[in-house]
Design a protein around this motif. Structure first.
Motif, PDB file in Angstrom:
ATOM      1  N   GLY A 112     -33.138 -75.946 -42.380  1.00 56.01           N
ATOM      2  CA  GLY A 112     -33.115 -74.500 -42.536  1.00 56.01           C
ATOM      3  C   GLY A 112     -33.770 -73.827 -41.347  1.00 56.01           C
ATOM      4  O   GLY A 112     -34.450 -74.475 -40.534  1.00 56.01           O
ATOM      5  N   THR A 113     -33.599 -72.532 -41.241  1.00 57.12           N
ATOM      6  CA  THR A 113     -34.123 -71.792 -40.086  1.00 57.12           C
ATOM      7  C   THR A 113     -34.918 -70.549 -40.464  1.00 57.12           C
ATOM      8  O   THR A 113     -35.343 -69.796 -39.594  1.00 57.12           O
ATOM      9  CB  THR A 113     -32.965 -71.352 -39.169  1.00 57.12           C
ATOM     10  N   GLY A 130     -56.036 -73.952 -37.173  1.00 47.73           N
ATOM     11  CA  GLY A 130     -54.706 -73.804 -37.759  1.00 47.73           C
ATOM     12  C   GLY A 130     -53.883 -72.754 -37.041  1.00 47.73           C
ATOM     13  O   GLY A 130     -54.417 -71.761 -36.522  1.00 47.73           O
ATOM     14  N   ALA A 131     -52.570 -72.963 -36.986  1.00 48.90           N
ATOM     15  CA  ALA A 131     -51.658 -71.993 -36.377  1.00 48.90           C
ATOM     16  C   ALA A 131     -50.320 -72.063 -37.091  1.00 48.90           C
ATOM     17  O   ALA A 131     -49.933 -73.114 -37.604  1.00 48.90           O
ATOM     18  CB  ALA A 131     -51.482 -72.284 -34.889  1.00 48.90           C
ATOM     19  N   ARG A 132     -49.625 -70.934 -37.122  1.00 49.07           N
ATOM     20  CA  ARG A 132     -48.301 -70.861 -37.718  1.00 49.07           C
ATOM     21  C   ARG A 132     -47.373 -70.106 -36.784  1.00 49.07           C
ATOM     22  O   ARG A 132     -47.794 -69.178 -36.090  1.00 49.07           O
ATOM     23  CB  ARG A 132     -48.336 -70.146 -39.068  1.00 49.07           C
ATOM     24  N   CYS A 133     -46.117 -70.516 -36.781  1.00 47.54           N
ATOM     25  CA  CYS A 133     -45.125 -69.788 -36.001  1.00 47.54           C
ATOM     26  C   CYS A 133     -43.766 -69.945 -36.672  1.00 47.54           C
ATOM     27  O   CYS A 133     -43.507 -70.937 -37.360  1.00 47.54           O
ATOM     28  CB  CYS A 133     -45.085 -70.280 -34.558  1.00 47.54           C
ATOM     29  N   PRO A 134     -42.885 -68.976 -36.482  1.00 40.73           N
ATOM     30  CA  PRO A 134     -41.559 -69.061 -37.106  1.00 40.73           C
ATOM     31  C   PRO A 134     -40.727 -70.169 -36.476  1.00 40.73           C
ATOM     32  O   PRO A 134     -40.907 -70.508 -35.298  1.00 40.73           O
ATOM     33  CB  PRO A 134     -40.953 -67.679 -36.833  1.00 40.73           C
ATOM     34  N   LEU A 135     -39.826 -70.739 -37.261  1.00 37.88           N
ATOM     35  CA  LEU A 135     -38.927 -71.749 -36.724  1.00 37.88           C
ATOM     36  C   LEU A 135     -37.963 -71.120 -35.718  1.00 37.88           C
ATOM     37  O   LEU A 135     -37.537 -69.973 -35.873  1.00 37.88           O
ATOM     38  CB  LEU A 135     -38.127 -72.403 -37.849  1.00 37.88           C
ATOM     39  N   VAL A 136     -37.620 -71.895 -34.713  1.00 40.56           N
ATOM     40  CA  VAL A 136     -36.686 -71.425 -33.693  1.00 40.56           C
ATOM     41  C   VAL A 136     -35.257 -71.793 -34.063  1.00 40.56           C
ATOM     42  O   VAL A 136     -34.351 -70.963 -33.989  1.00 40.56           O
ATOM     43  CB  VAL A 136     -37.041 -72.031 -32.316  1.00 40.56           C
TER      44      VAL A 136
END
Length: 294
Positions: A112-113, A130-136
């Motif tokens: 999924g994206t 900790g770090a979070r980022c949206p999927l590419v």
């Protein structure tokens, strides 16, 4: 065993590493009984996170990466130590999915994206980072590259590959990472871009029989390269009966006393290696008493 080969350009401005993760991915497939699309998704993540873990400097450090893109495979999780030893799982290892329009395994369709990638680095002291980022893209390599760009601001090229034989068995897997140091100027950037543009796919280079050193030399064409000693790594789970016991005592006394099934035992299965730990009712009663007294 997996095998790391690292190198640095003679000017010290570009670091690169290649990991042959074939044995790591095969072990994960054996443990989790993955279908090809699940093997490809999980194998890519295990390879990438093993590379990321090996970059940690502290001996007791670890990195945990979780991806959930809203796809039918569910969450994927991988954990690596600072030697690159890695373990992981996905929620739906038995997922069946038709190939995409080009006849390739639809990893992005499985992952999924629409979700995010989260990274937790535990250095063994102090609070974890900790770090979070949206999927590419849901293709794993691009998503991990996106993490480096947004959270660590390190220009990174990352390629991950899991290849199958004619019977859909994993026959090779690997990962290639190239990173520019902050002191790199426009000349290094242009030279590296030219080299990457002319580079065959990682799967092609591995299938053609190129060694780890030869793959790195191809990837850094035009640079003088100095190699480090190769380093082994593996799929390794750190679970133990003691760790499971420590997890159980976080439950309440009543929850512990009611864990047993009809056989008179409670069974706790490790997500990473599928090993099962069994506890009898008397053992759980003793844990409940200690939880009550704490």
């Amino acid at each position: 065993m997996g095998l790391f080969q690292k190198c640095i350009t003679s000017d010290g401005l570009v670091h690169a590493a290649f990991l042959d993760s074939t044995d790591i991915v095969k072990e994960a497939v054996r443990i989790h009984k993955c279908t090809p699309v699940a093997a490809s998704a999980l194998g890519r993540l295990l390879t990438g996170v093993s590379i990321m873990g090996e970059k940690l400097k502290e001996d007791n450090a670890s990195i945990t990466v979780r991806i959930n893109g809203g796809g039918p495979i569910g969450s994927l999780i991988a954990v690596a130590d600072s030697q690159g030893n890695v373990r992981g799982y996905c929620q739906e290892p038995g997922l069946l999915l038709y190939p995409d329009a080009n006849g390739r395994l639809d990893v992005a369709g499985a992952v999924g994206t629409s979700g995010e990638l989260s990274v937790i680095k535990d250095y063994g002291v102090g609070e974890p980072y900790g770090a979070r980022c949206p999927l590419v893209s849901g293709e794993i390599a691009e998503d991990l590259t996106g993490y480096y760009a947004t959270s660590e601001q390190i220009p990174t090229v990352l390629a991950l590959s899991v290849h199958f034989d004619e019977l859909w068995r994993v026959d090779r897997a690997g990962g290639l990472i190239i990173q520019l140091l902050p002191a790199a100027d426009e000349r290094e950037i242009v030279k590296l871009e030219r080299s990457i543009a002319a580079l065959p796919s990682l799967s092609e280079m591995m299938s053609s029989g190129l060694s780890a050193e030869e793959i790195l030399i191809r990837a850094l064409d035009g640079f003088e390269v100095e190699f480090f000693d190769p380093q082994s790594t593996c799929y390794r789970c750190s679970c133990s009966r003691d760790r499971v016991t420590r997890a159980l005592i976080t439950l309440t006394a009543d929850e512990l006393r009611n864990l047993c099934d009809e056989s008179g035992k409670a069974h706790v299965e490790c997500h990473f290696c599928d090993k099962t730990y069994s506890f009898t009712q008397p053992e759980l009663d003793r844990l409940a008493d200690s939880a009550r007294d704490a």
